[in-house]
Design an enzyme around this catalytic site. Structure first.
Site, PDB file in Angstrom:
ATOM      1  CE1 TYR A   1     -27.329  12.748 -42.602  1.00  0.00           C
ATOM      2  CE2 TYR A   1     -28.228  10.577 -43.037  1.00  0.00           C
ATOM      3  CZ  TYR A   1     -27.166  11.466 -43.084  1.00  0.00           C
ATOM      4  OH  TYR A   1     -25.971  11.072 -43.616  1.00  0.00           O
TER       5      TYR A   1
ATOM      6  CB  THR B   1     -24.629  15.415 -36.781  1.00  0.00           C
ATOM      7  OG1 THR B   1     -23.386  15.402 -37.491  1.00  0.00           O
ATOM      8  CG2 THR B   1     -24.758  16.676 -35.963  1.00  0.00           C
ATOM      9  CG  ASP B   2     -26.519   9.994 -40.140  1.00  0.00           C
ATOM     10  OD1 ASP B   2     -25.377   9.725 -40.551  1.00  0.00           O
ATOM     11  OD2 ASP B   2     -27.514   9.287 -40.405  1.00  0.00           O
ATOM     12  CD1 TRP B   3     -20.138  10.753 -42.747  1.00  0.00           C
ATOM     13  CD2 TRP B   3     -21.011  10.519 -40.715  1.00  0.00           C
ATOM     14  NE1 TRP B   3     -19.157  10.279 -41.895  1.00  0.00           N
ATOM     15  CE2 TRP B   3     -19.659  10.126 -40.653  1.00  0.00           C
ATOM     16  CE3 TRP B   3     -21.750  10.478 -39.525  1.00  0.00           C
ATOM     17  CZ2 TRP B   3     -19.033   9.691 -39.491  1.00  0.00           C
ATOM     18  CZ3 TRP B   3     -21.133  10.040 -38.365  1.00  0.00           C
ATOM     19  CH2 TRP B   3     -19.799   9.651 -38.351  1.00  0.00           C
ATOM     20  CB  THR B   4     -25.479  16.728 -41.704  1.00  0.00           C
ATOM     21  OG1 THR B   4     -26.029  15.879 -40.707  1.00  0.00           O
ATOM     22  CG2 THR B   4     -26.547  17.603 -42.277  1.00  0.00           C
TER      23      THR B   4
END
Ligand code: BGC
Length: 775
Positions: free
Chosen positions: A264, A295-298
């Protein structure tokens, strides 16, 4: 309706008019027949003409895809969850990659996480609960120092992921334990990048041996939870290369994960998922990564991300994915800010992975993995990860049949088997310590059990009660329990890093009363992270660290207490005397009252200019963990690599031999000189000659765990390393440099317990210049 369909319908129509003069009902029947046959044939022809994943080449597939289909694949299915038949898809895992049935591209499921598979337990049409095995937390797995065992556990996790219909496990997580108070340290392996990288590679190999993928995370420098989505980690190039990227480098090269998850946070001003130097120049061009990056859970509405920059950087899939991100991609192409070539490259990389997935292969999962076998493996792993920190006057193992144990502390009756957050596992059948002690034949003092069962808040064992229990019990066991997890960093307060006043008073009273009665006190540390121990460790005769040991917790604790298993776990991080002794403590959000999650939308509370929230200076550079304590001679409570055994080991004089292509083999023979069988973790620390770069006194460059050695038995350990493995990073040259000169190979039982040394010479210096720089 496609061209092929029209041709087919015309064909039938001609046939119809040529052959028959139909009545009205007959006409209707024939028309229906025509349509059915027409559609069926069209579908067949369509399938023949439209390239299918795995059958056609990926290039052909990509050229057959519409822009919308491509955009759909680049964005996860958070709010797009439809099954191919149009019904709403119920997600059972954290993430979903979208299906494109026309092209044979499957849905793919991505569950967390590092301690075991995290899926929801209920599924439509299945009347049993779908439980997974909670293995020991990642820190404890690394603390086994047994890479085969790490792989074995990885394979079991991979098998559970597979048998519950998943494709990519969102693990392992390998951020560095920069500071003891990072809330997610339990999900990570170590303060040392070498242990981190080796353990991760072993875990990846294990999971992927089952035909499911991994997502190595969080790339990179995600060392704090506070404002993790926005924090800018300001790190020198050298610290990046030697500390924060090294573990990823080893894991990528040796483990070959199918995917990586970008972090993140930002690194030196650029968000990790938009960081082309990180995701392309370093990850792919230098290290040869061939998978895709997600991506991370944005939650992009709160934490804006530039999707064009992400794709251009080499971040292929945006997770968890929102419909408007698909629109954004299409709009960017229309505007000309994103090229089709960039999109095609990203799509190609994703498809290359998906074609290996169980969902693509149509794997018929059973929803029935062998949980009993995996629980047995969880116990075996926990047995090897427990660390014996103190054992005065041979308190342990408990050989004599103790009549009665006074069992103190909430954790004794209700153990924390794992940490909190996305890495939780819906596990069943957790074995508590009290149960396991009774199973092993010990008698427990009953009133204490009732008290801990009834009282819910921290309370004090007064002097009177302590004396009473010392009079009617033979031994005291006192469990100190701590938990932490995702979203919040830990705090330097009583009840977290320190004991509470009640815990301290209780332990003091118990210790005094039992010692006065000539009886012993054992402390168990049921924690996912480091706590302060220096001020109270004198109160205990023995201290055992079972961490958060997974589903078989109590059994593993009792295995060690009774000596059924000889402890062989070792610390993968330093336990400092005082929190402020840790160099990063000056630049860590200690005692921070909130975080981005609980405080709501970041824009309301986030201040980019606020130290340790908006940005964090990694001022300590490479002086993380033992590299600092050992080099600067700062005393610690328990050093890196430390862990006692019920036996003793002798190390022979070592030999270091130069091999081909700049490689070296360091060998030592270890002998069990005690009276019970045991395993030893042999650690190789290399000390470099003086040079213009300041270097740690010694650094871990190899390790191996012996097999179980019977008393008197020996094993020769050979550890190979090369010039690149012992290089340091010189920022002035942007190069890895191995100085010529005399090095020392130290064989050790912990970083502070060197048993044998041998010197070796590097004749020619080696310099590996790099193009990419992140600062
Ligand atoms: C965590 C990841 C996790 C993801 C999906 C994120 O918030 O940082 O580690 O894999 O959620 O649950």
């Amino acid at each position: 309706m496609g061209e092929a369909t029209i041709i087919v319908l015309l064909h039938y129509a001609t046939f119809f008019s040529d052959c028959i003069q139909p009545t009205m009902p007959m006409k209707r029947f024939c028309l229906t027949l025509i349509l059915i046959l027409g559609f069926q044939t069209a579908a067949t022809l369509n399938a023949q003409q439209v390239p299918q994943l795995g059958k056609a080449s990926i290039e052909e597939l990509v050229s057959a895809m519409t822009l919308h289909e491509k955009a759909t694949l680049l964005v996860g299915g958070y709010d797009l969850g439809k099954n191919p038949d149009g019904t709403t898809r119920k997600k059972f895992a954290a993430g979903v990659s979208m299906a494109i049935p026309r092209l044979g591209i499957p849905f793919a499921n991505y569950p967390d996480g590092p301690q075991g598979v995290n899926i929801v337990t209920t599924r439509k049409g299945i009347d049993k609960k779908l439980y997974c095995t909670a293995f020991p937390i990642a820190t404890m797995m690394a603390g086994t120092w047994n890479l085969d065992l790490v792989s074995e556990v990885g394979a079991a996790m991979g098998n559970e992921a597979l048998e519950y219909g998943n494709d990519i496990l969102l693990a392992p997580a390998i951020n560095i334990h920069r500071n003891p108070l990072c809330g997610r340290n339990f999900e990570y392996y170590s303060e040392d990048p070498f242990v981190t990288g080796k353990t991760a590679a072993a875990a990846i190999r294990g999971v992927q041996s089952q035909g499911v993928g991994t997502s190595l995370k969080h790339f990179a420098v995600n060392s704090q939870e506070t404002f993790r989505r926005e924090n800018d980690a300001r790190v020198s190039n050298r610290a990046l290369r030697e500390i924060y990227l090294k573990g990823f480098e080893i894991a990528v090269k040796e483990g070959k994960p199918w995917t990586l998850m970008s972090a993140y946070n930002a690194i030196n001003g650029t968000t990790a998922s938009e960081n082309r130097v990180l995701l392309t120049d370093v990850l792919r061009n230098e290290w040869g990564f061939e998978g895709f990056v997600m991506t991370d859970w944005t939650t992009t509405s709160y934490f804006p991300r530039n999707i064009v920059a992400q794709i251009k950087a080499g971040n292929e899939q945006m997770m968890p994915g929102r419909q408007y991100q698909v629109d954004d991609i299409e709009a960017a192409v229309a505007k000309g800010t994103l090229s089709m070539a960039d999109i095609d490259l990203a799509v190609t990389r994703i498809l290359r992975v998906l074609v290996k997935s169980p969902s693509y292969k149509g794997y018929k999962y059973s929803n029935n993995p062998d949980l009993a076998a995996h629980a047995a493996l969880a116990r075996k792993a926990a047995d090897e990860g427990v660390v014996l920190l103190k054992n005065d006057r041979n308190t342990l193992p408990l050989k004599d049949p103790h009549k009665k144990i006074a069992l103190f502390g909430f954790g004794s009756y209700n153990i924390y088997q794992g940490g909190t957050g996305s890495g939780e596992v819906n596990t069943t059948g957790i074995v508590n310590i009290d149960t396991a002690l009774e199973e092993a034949g010990f008698e427990l003092q009953k009133d204490l059990a009732a008290t801990y069962d009834g009282v819910r808040i921290d309370f004090k064992i007064g002097e009177k009660l302590a004396k009473l229990r010392a009079s009617d019990c033979d031994l005291a066991i006192f469990t100190i329990r701590r938990n932490a997890g995702e979203l919040v960093d830990r705090r330097e307060i009583k009840g977290d890093f320190y004991l509470t006043n009640n815990e301290m008073a209780s332990l003091t009273n118990v210790s005094e009363a039992f010692h006065a009665a000539g009886k012993k006190v054992i402390v168990l540390l049921n924690t996912g992270g480091v706590i302060e121990t220096a001020s109270w460790k004198g109160l205990a005769d023995a201290i055992v660290l079972p961490w958060q040991p997974g589903v078989e917790a109590g059994h593993a604790v009792v295995d060690i207490l009774t000596g059924r298993v000889n402890p062989s776990g070792k610390l993968t991080m330093t336990w400092p005397v005082a929190y402020m002794d840790v160099p990063s403590s000056k630049n860590f959000p200690s005692n921070f009252e909130g975080n981005s999650w609980f405080k709501g939308p970041v824009r309301d509370s986030f201040d980019p200019n606020k130290r340790n929230e908006g940005y964090t200076e990694y001022e300590e550079g490479i002086w993380v963990g033992y590299r600092y304590f050992t080099t600067y001679g700062v005393p610690v409570s328990f050093p890196f690599g430390f862990g006692l055994s019920y036996t003793t080991f002798d190390y022979s004089k070592p030999v270091v031999k130069a091999g081909k292509k700049g490689s070296y083999t360091a060998s030592v023979t270890v002998t069990n000189t005690g009276s019970v069988p045991g395993k030893e973790v042999v650690q190789l620390y290399i000390a470099a000659p003086k040079s213009k770069l300041e270097k740690p006194a010694r650094e871990l460059k190899g390790y191996a765990k012996t097999k179980e050695l019977a008393p008197g038995e020996s094993q020769t350990i050979n550890i190979t390393f090369d010039a690149y493995g012992i290089a340091s990073f010189d920022e002035a040259q942007n190069a890895w440099v191995t100085d010529a000169g005399e090095y020392t190979a130290n064989f050790a039982s912990s970083v502070e317990d060197i048993r044998q040394s041998a010197s070796f010479k590097v004749k020619k210096p080696a310099v590996l210049k790099l193009k990419a720089t992140l600062r």
